[in-house]
Enzyme design. Structure first.
Site, PDB file in Angstrom:
ATOM      1  N   ARG A 204     -14.963  -4.209   3.338  1.00 42.59           N
ATOM      2  CA  ARG A 204     -13.687  -4.718   3.851  1.00 42.59           C
ATOM      3  C   ARG A 204     -13.948  -5.244   5.261  1.00 42.59           C
ATOM      4  O   ARG A 204     -14.044  -4.475   6.221  1.00 42.59           O
ATOM      5  CB  ARG A 204     -12.638  -3.621   3.804  1.00 42.59           C
ATOM      6  CG  ARG A 204     -12.376  -3.181   2.361  1.00 42.59           C
ATOM      7  CD  ARG A 204     -11.821  -1.795   2.219  1.00 42.59           C
ATOM      8  NE  ARG A 204     -12.042  -1.311   0.850  1.00 42.59           N
ATOM      9  CZ  ARG A 204     -11.849  -0.063   0.474  1.00 42.59           C
ATOM     10  NH1 ARG A 204     -11.437   0.834   1.345  1.00 42.59           N
ATOM     11  NH2 ARG A 204     -12.090   0.293  -0.778  1.00 42.59           N
TER      12      ARG A 204
ATOM     13  N   SER B 170      -3.671  10.751  -2.943  1.00 42.58           N
ATOM     14  CA  SER B 170      -5.071  10.382  -2.796  1.00 42.58           C
ATOM     15  C   SER B 170      -5.913  11.567  -2.344  1.00 42.58           C
ATOM     16  O   SER B 170      -5.458  12.421  -1.579  1.00 42.58           O
ATOM     17  CB  SER B 170      -5.197   9.255  -1.765  1.00 42.58           C
ATOM     18  OG  SER B 170      -6.551   9.002  -1.450  1.00 42.58           O
TER      19      SER B 170
ATOM     20  N   LYS C 224      -8.065   5.312 -13.782  1.00 43.37           N
ATOM     21  CA  LYS C 224      -7.595   4.195 -12.958  1.00 43.37           C
ATOM     22  C   LYS C 224      -8.778   3.298 -12.605  1.00 43.37           C
ATOM     23  O   LYS C 224      -9.803   3.787 -12.118  1.00 43.37           O
ATOM     24  CB  LYS C 224      -6.940   4.729 -11.677  1.00 43.37           C
ATOM     25  CG  LYS C 224      -6.303   3.669 -10.782  1.00 43.37           C
ATOM     26  CD  LYS C 224      -5.597   4.359  -9.618  1.00 43.37           C
ATOM     27  CE  LYS C 224      -4.875   3.358  -8.723  1.00 43.37           C
ATOM     28  NZ  LYS C 224      -5.810   2.487  -7.993  1.00 43.37           N
TER      29      LYS C 224
ATOM     30  N   SER D 211      -6.370  -1.897 -13.153  1.00 44.73           N
ATOM     31  CA  SER D 211      -6.393  -1.929 -11.693  1.00 44.73           C
ATOM     32  C   SER D 211      -7.701  -2.483 -11.182  1.00 44.73           C
ATOM     33  O   SER D 211      -8.766  -2.225 -11.752  1.00 44.73           O
ATOM     34  CB  SER D 211      -6.195  -0.499 -11.152  1.00 44.73           C
ATOM     35  OG  SER D 211      -6.443  -0.428  -9.764  1.00 44.73           O
TER      36      SER D 211
ATOM     37  N   HIS E  76      -8.189  -1.935  -7.806  1.00 46.35           N
ATOM     38  CA  HIS E  76      -8.164  -1.202  -6.537  1.00 46.35           C
ATOM     39  C   HIS E  76      -7.479  -2.032  -5.442  1.00 46.35           C
ATOM     40  O   HIS E  76      -7.856  -1.998  -4.271  1.00 46.35           O
ATOM     41  CB  HIS E  76      -9.579  -0.828  -6.103  1.00 46.35           C
ATOM     42  CG  HIS E  76      -9.664   0.489  -5.391  1.00 46.35           C
ATOM     43  ND1 HIS E  76     -10.211   1.611  -5.958  1.00 46.35           N
ATOM     44  CD2 HIS E  76      -9.282   0.863  -4.152  1.00 46.35           C
ATOM     45  CE1 HIS E  76     -10.171   2.621  -5.101  1.00 46.35           C
ATOM     46  NE2 HIS E  76      -9.602   2.186  -3.989  1.00 46.35           N
TER      47      HIS E  76
ATOM     48  N   THR F  24     -10.261   7.835 -10.546  1.00 50.58           N
ATOM     49  CA  THR F  24     -10.570   6.450 -10.199  1.00 50.58           C
ATOM     50  C   THR F  24     -12.041   6.172 -10.483  1.00 50.58           C
ATOM     51  O   THR F  24     -12.916   6.885  -9.996  1.00 50.58           O
ATOM     52  CB  THR F  24     -10.251   6.186  -8.721  1.00 50.58           C
ATOM     53  OG1 THR F  24      -8.862   6.423  -8.486  1.00 50.58           O
ATOM     54  CG2 THR F  24     -10.577   4.755  -8.339  1.00 50.58           C
TER      55      THR F  24
ATOM     56  N   GLY G 151       1.443   0.447  -4.367  1.00 50.19           N
ATOM     57  CA  GLY G 151       0.725   1.019  -3.232  1.00 50.19           C
ATOM     58  C   GLY G 151       1.162   0.392  -1.927  1.00 50.19           C
ATOM     59  O   GLY G 151       1.932   0.982  -1.163  1.00 50.19           O
ATOM     60  N   ARG G 152       0.693  -0.831  -1.657  1.00 50.41           N
ATOM     61  CA  ARG G 152       1.055  -1.480  -0.397  1.00 50.41           C
ATOM     62  C   ARG G 152       2.560  -1.627  -0.245  1.00 50.41           C
ATOM     63  O   ARG G 152       3.083  -1.566   0.876  1.00 50.41           O
ATOM     64  CB  ARG G 152       0.386  -2.851  -0.297  1.00 50.41           C
ATOM     65  CG  ARG G 152      -1.114  -2.797  -0.028  1.00 50.41           C
ATOM     66  CD  ARG G 152      -1.659  -4.199   0.184  1.00 50.41           C
ATOM     67  NE  ARG G 152      -3.088  -4.214   0.451  1.00 50.41           N
ATOM     68  CZ  ARG G 152      -4.036  -4.285  -0.483  1.00 50.41           C
ATOM     69  NH1 ARG G 152      -3.675  -4.333  -1.766  1.00 50.41           N
ATOM     70  NH2 ARG G 152      -5.313  -4.302  -0.158  1.00 50.41           N
TER      71      ARG G 152
ATOM     72  N   ASP H 190      -1.544  -1.510 -11.780  1.00 44.47           N
ATOM     73  CA  ASP H 190      -1.266  -1.623 -10.354  1.00 44.47           C
ATOM     74  C   ASP H 190      -2.020  -2.805  -9.776  1.00 44.47           C
ATOM     75  O   ASP H 190      -3.071  -3.191 -10.268  1.00 44.47           O
ATOM     76  CB  ASP H 190      -1.625  -0.326  -9.615  1.00 44.47           C
ATOM     77  CG  ASP H 190      -3.111  -0.017  -9.605  1.00 44.47           C
ATOM     78  OD1 ASP H 190      -3.827  -0.557  -8.735  1.00 44.47           O
ATOM     79  OD2 ASP H 190      -3.560   0.777 -10.452  1.00 44.47           O
ATOM     80  N   GLY H 191      -1.424  -3.373  -8.725  1.00 40.13           N
ATOM     81  CA  GLY H 191      -2.044  -4.512  -8.061  1.00 40.13           C
ATOM     82  C   GLY H 191      -1.083  -5.669  -7.893  1.00 40.13           C
ATOM     83  O   GLY H 191      -0.671  -6.285  -8.881  1.00 40.13           O
ATOM     84  N   GLY H 192      -0.679  -5.944  -6.665  1.00 42.00           N
ATOM     85  CA  GLY H 192       0.130  -7.116  -6.375  1.00 42.00           C
ATOM     86  C   GLY H 192       1.618  -6.946  -6.548  1.00 42.00           C
ATOM     87  O   GLY H 192       2.370  -7.915  -6.413  1.00 42.00           O
TER      88      GLY H 192
ATOM     89  N   ARG I 124      -9.651  -4.284  -3.262  1.00 36.17           N
ATOM     90  CA  ARG I 124     -10.402  -3.646  -2.176  1.00 36.17           C
ATOM     91  C   ARG I 124     -11.820  -3.246  -2.578  1.00 36.17           C
ATOM     92  O   ARG I 124     -12.555  -2.674  -1.779  1.00 36.17           O
ATOM     93  CB  ARG I 124      -9.644  -2.403  -1.692  1.00 36.17           C
ATOM     94  CG  ARG I 124      -8.287  -2.724  -1.114  1.00 36.17           C
ATOM     95  CD  ARG I 124      -7.439  -1.486  -0.881  1.00 36.17           C
ATOM     96  NE  ARG I 124      -8.002  -0.600   0.117  1.00 36.17           N
ATOM     97  CZ  ARG I 124      -7.903  -0.774   1.435  1.00 36.17           C
ATOM     98  NH1 ARG I 124      -7.272  -1.848   1.911  1.00 36.17           N
ATOM     99  NH2 ARG I 124      -8.407   0.085   2.283  1.00 36.17           N
TER     100      ARG I 124
ATOM    101  N   TYR J 201     -11.351  11.826  -6.440  1.00 34.64           N
ATOM    102  CA  TYR J 201     -12.710  11.366  -6.189  1.00 34.64           C
ATOM    103  C   TYR J 201     -13.600  12.605  -6.217  1.00 34.64           C
ATOM    104  O   TYR J 201     -13.154  13.711  -5.869  1.00 34.64           O
ATOM    105  CB  TYR J 201     -12.845  10.708  -4.812  1.00 34.64           C
ATOM    106  CG  TYR J 201     -12.209   9.362  -4.668  1.00 34.64           C
ATOM    107  CD1 TYR J 201     -12.557   8.298  -5.503  1.00 34.64           C
ATOM    108  CD2 TYR J 201     -11.288   9.117  -3.651  1.00 34.64           C
ATOM    109  CE1 TYR J 201     -11.991   7.050  -5.336  1.00 34.64           C
ATOM    110  CE2 TYR J 201     -10.713   7.866  -3.479  1.00 34.64           C
ATOM    111  CZ  TYR J 201     -11.060   6.842  -4.324  1.00 34.64           C
ATOM    112  OH  TYR J 201     -10.499   5.600  -4.153  1.00 34.64           O
TER     113      TYR J 201
END
Length: 401
Positions: free
Chosen positions: A174, A116, A263, A285, A287, A165, A341-342, A318-320, A290, A139
């Protein structure tokens, strides 16, 4: 086996979900909720995981599968696993090893790592730590001058691809971060921090490690010409001033000659636009739930994007992702590989590098077991014939086309 390894070994940690209570106990509430939370009501965050329940398997029984080949090829790189470690910002706050530890674990496992922009470690150190391919997630923070500088540094350091991204014109709200005083703890004055200090003081082990690591890290990979590295202040404001556009992508392609991944794609239109701009791959994705709450789960958006791409470029997702079954379902539905990720970040927060190793091991073992139970010999053999997809998903494809 080290103390950290023992803390996340079976039977204490059997699945990815088992990392969460350990991570919650080790890091302050503000850090855990930053990792764990999503935007607004967290509808998309929950749906990213829940939607995998809607897709069921169609196994081939009475089939002997003596071995399973988990290898895949992404952007020309042969990976031992069909999942890469996704970019996770603020990783150094979760554990001092941060991005370097995660990259090392990915390399040992024979897969890729995506760094990142919001990293506490220099990109050169992260690349040097991994035996596998490392991509840089970009970014445009700090303006084009800062972006040009970091792209050149990534090239010299040997990064294999850029991951741009596109879903952050502003940062999603958030709500957990607001309640926990994340902004005040990072960039506020001493008086602003006081109401939120008890959560920090309640985690003395984390606090000692944090102080020994030098305290609040800056952003060593966002170097603003004439000013130096960007301090780790309010990232929301920095992102709002660096919205990427398709025109920016054309400029990036002029200065980066390697492959580019986009992404944040959720629609056929954006997928086709990415193809027109000459990218090598896209990642379906949202994100991690988020950014904009209420968008489709990544798996739900995957068929529309795969249909639009028609095999012209690689499609990631990606995601979940929390289990090997999730990885298998995404690949059955057209993803070349997935980004996690998580799933590994919980391990990082729980036990540092040993936690990331364990998370990768869990996903690898899960996936191999899933393939054996499906009667499928390899990841490359997975296709739609191995899953049942709700009829409503099929009808939506007609509308999207």
């Amino acid at each position: 086996m080290t103390t950290a390894s023992r803390s996340v070994a079976s039977p204490k940690v059997v699945c990815i979900e088992d990392f969460r209570p350990i991570a919650r106990q080790r890091v302050p509430k503000s850090v855990f909720d930053y990792l764990d939370g999503g935007s607004e009501g967290e509808v998309t965050l929950r749906e990213n995981c829940r939607v995998f329940h809607d897709v069921t398997f169609r196994p081939r029984h009475a089939v002997a599968v003596p071995s399973c080949d988990l290898h895949t090829r992404v952007l020309g790189f042969d990976l031992a696993l069909p999942f890469l470690l996704a970019p996770v910002g603020y990783s150094r706050l979760m554990h001092p090893g941060g991005e370097v530890a995660a990259a090392r674990a990915a390399g040992r496992a024979g897969t890729g790592y995506i760094l990142s922009t919001i990293s506490g470690h220099k990109l050169e150190d992260v690349k040097a730590g991994s035996a596998g391919p490392v991509f840089y997630q970009l970014y445009l923070m700090g303006g084009r001058g800062a972006a040009e500088a970091v792209i050149e540094r990534a090239r010299v350091a040997g990064f294999s691809a850029l991951v741009v991204t596109i879903d952050t014109p502003v940062s999603g709200i958030r709500e957990r971060d607001y309640r926990n005083g994340m902004k005040e703890l990072i960039s506020g004055g001493p008086l602003e921090k006081i109401p939120y200090l008890p959560q920090i003081l309640s985690r003395p082990g984390w606090l000692i490690s944090y102080l020994l690591d030098g305290g609040l890290p800056g952003l060593p990979n966002v170097v603003i010409p004439g000013k130096g590295p960007m301090p780790l202040v309010d990232i929301n404001a920095a992102l709002a001033e660096s919205t990427p556009t398709w025109a920016d992508l054309r400029w990036i392609r002029e200065i980066w000659k390697g492959p580019i991944v986009i992404k944040g794609v959720l629609t056929a239109d954006d997928a086709r636009h990415a193809i027109d701009e000459g990218v090598a791959a896209i990642s379906v994705s949202n994100h991690g739930g988020r950014q904009l709450d209420g968008v489709p789960a990544s798996l739900r958006a995957l068929p529309e994007v795969v249909e639009a791409v028609q095999g012209r470029i690689e499609v990631l997702m990606d995601g979940g992702i929390r289990r090997g079954t999730d990885i298998a379902k995404a690949i059955c539905m057209g993803a070349r590989a997935v980004l996690c990720g998580r799933a590994y970040a919980y391990g990082l927060a729980a036990a540092g590098e040993a936690g990331v190793d364990r998370a990768i091991e869990i996903l690898r073992t899960d996936l191999e077991r899933t393939l054996r139970l499906l009667g499928c010999p390899s990841v490359s053999a997975l296709d739609r014939s191995y899953v049942n997809v709700p009829k409503s998903w099929e009808s939506d494809l007609i509308f999207a086309s």
